[in-house]
Design a protein around this motif. Sequence first.
Motif, PDB file in Angstrom:
ATOM      1  N   UNK A  57      69.390   0.321  57.180  1.00  0.00           N
ATOM      2  CA  UNK A  57      68.515   1.151  57.972  1.00  0.00           C
ATOM      3  C   UNK A  57      67.590   1.415  58.846  1.00  0.00           C
ATOM      4  N   UNK A  58      67.475  -0.217  59.305  1.00  0.00           N
ATOM      5  CA  UNK A  58      66.801  -0.723  60.379  1.00  0.00           C
ATOM      6  C   UNK A  58      65.669   0.273  60.761  1.00  0.00           C
ATOM      7  N   UNK A  59      64.330  -0.212  60.902  1.00  0.00           N
ATOM      8  CA  UNK A  59      63.295   0.172  62.118  1.00  0.00           C
ATOM      9  C   UNK A  59      63.256  -0.771  63.410  1.00  0.00           C
ATOM     10  N   UNK A  60      63.042  -0.312  64.080  1.00  0.00           N
ATOM     11  CA  UNK A  60      64.072  -1.561  65.348  1.00  0.00           C
ATOM     12  C   UNK A  60      62.421  -1.448  65.876  1.00  0.00           C
ATOM     13  N   UNK A  61      61.727  -3.094  65.751  1.00  0.00           N
ATOM     14  CA  UNK A  61      60.068  -3.331  66.612  1.00  0.00           C
ATOM     15  C   UNK A  61      61.093  -3.821  68.369  1.00  0.00           C
ATOM     16  N   UNK A  62      60.368  -2.770  69.098  1.00  0.00           N
ATOM     17  CA  UNK A  62      61.097  -2.936  70.996  1.00  0.00           C
ATOM     18  C   UNK A  62      59.504  -3.928  71.516  1.00  0.00           C
ATOM     19  N   UNK A  63      59.501  -4.479  71.969  1.00  0.00           N
ATOM     20  CA  UNK A  63      58.781  -5.648  72.652  1.00  0.00           C
ATOM     21  C   UNK A  63      58.623  -4.044  74.128  1.00  0.00           C
ATOM     22  N   UNK A  64      57.497  -4.324  74.938  1.00  0.00           N
ATOM     23  CA  UNK A  64      56.890  -3.378  75.932  1.00  0.00           C
ATOM     24  C   UNK A  64      57.972  -4.545  77.279  1.00  0.00           C
ATOM     25  N   UNK A  65      58.274  -5.326  76.954  1.00  0.00           N
ATOM     26  CA  UNK A  65      59.215  -6.451  78.149  1.00  0.00           C
ATOM     27  C   UNK A  65      60.222  -6.347  77.439  1.00  0.00           C
ATOM     28  N   UNK A  66      61.215  -5.742  77.315  1.00  0.00           N
ATOM     29  CA  UNK A  66      62.309  -5.264  76.413  1.00  0.00           C
ATOM     30  C   UNK A  66      62.408  -3.753  77.217  1.00  0.00           C
ATOM     31  N   UNK A  67      61.537  -2.754  77.420  1.00  0.00           N
ATOM     32  CA  UNK A  67      61.412  -1.827  77.661  1.00  0.00           C
ATOM     33  C   UNK A  67      62.345  -1.092  79.120  1.00  0.00           C
ATOM     34  N   UNK A  68      63.471  -1.060  79.128  1.00  0.00           N
ATOM     35  CA  UNK A  68      63.624  -0.628  80.689  1.00  0.00           C
ATOM     36  C   UNK A  68      64.769   0.493  80.592  1.00  0.00           C
TER      37      UNK A  68
END
Length: 144
Positions: free
Chosen positions: A109-120
């Motif tokens: 049950x992962x906790x996702x790590x999202x980089x700012x450059x992929x936020x859209x």
Amino acid sequence: MIKLNKYIYWSDSLELRRYSNNTIILVKKDNIEGVPNQENIQTLSLNDTAAEIIQLIDGTKTYNEIISFLSSKYNESFSSIDEKVKLFLHNMSNTYNLKVKTQDHPKKTPVYLVDESTLYPTVASIELTNKCNLRCLYTSKLTF
């Protein structure tokens, strides 16, 4: 109380967002349908170690395995890391209502790590109408 030989995971859907200024934000999504907004998302700023602990609690490791890993990585005794992680989890539970649950078998049950450059934006909408008020960008430039 956490059972040390059980696999642990977060009870809520969590996402870590890393920004270019090295800020890490934890986003707690309250089982939402549709687009997230201020009412159904809770955020909090974290340091790198807190983010690492949160990511390790993904349903594939027992509490003891996580403590052993951190003890080895930071070259500290098992009991020292155990005390610090228990305090961290206690604070996360009491302050932010983030609970850890246990299960008998590993299930990610992962906790996702999202980089700012992929936020859209994930949603866009267009509203069509049969009637123009003649003040839009297109018709206001037309001459009749």
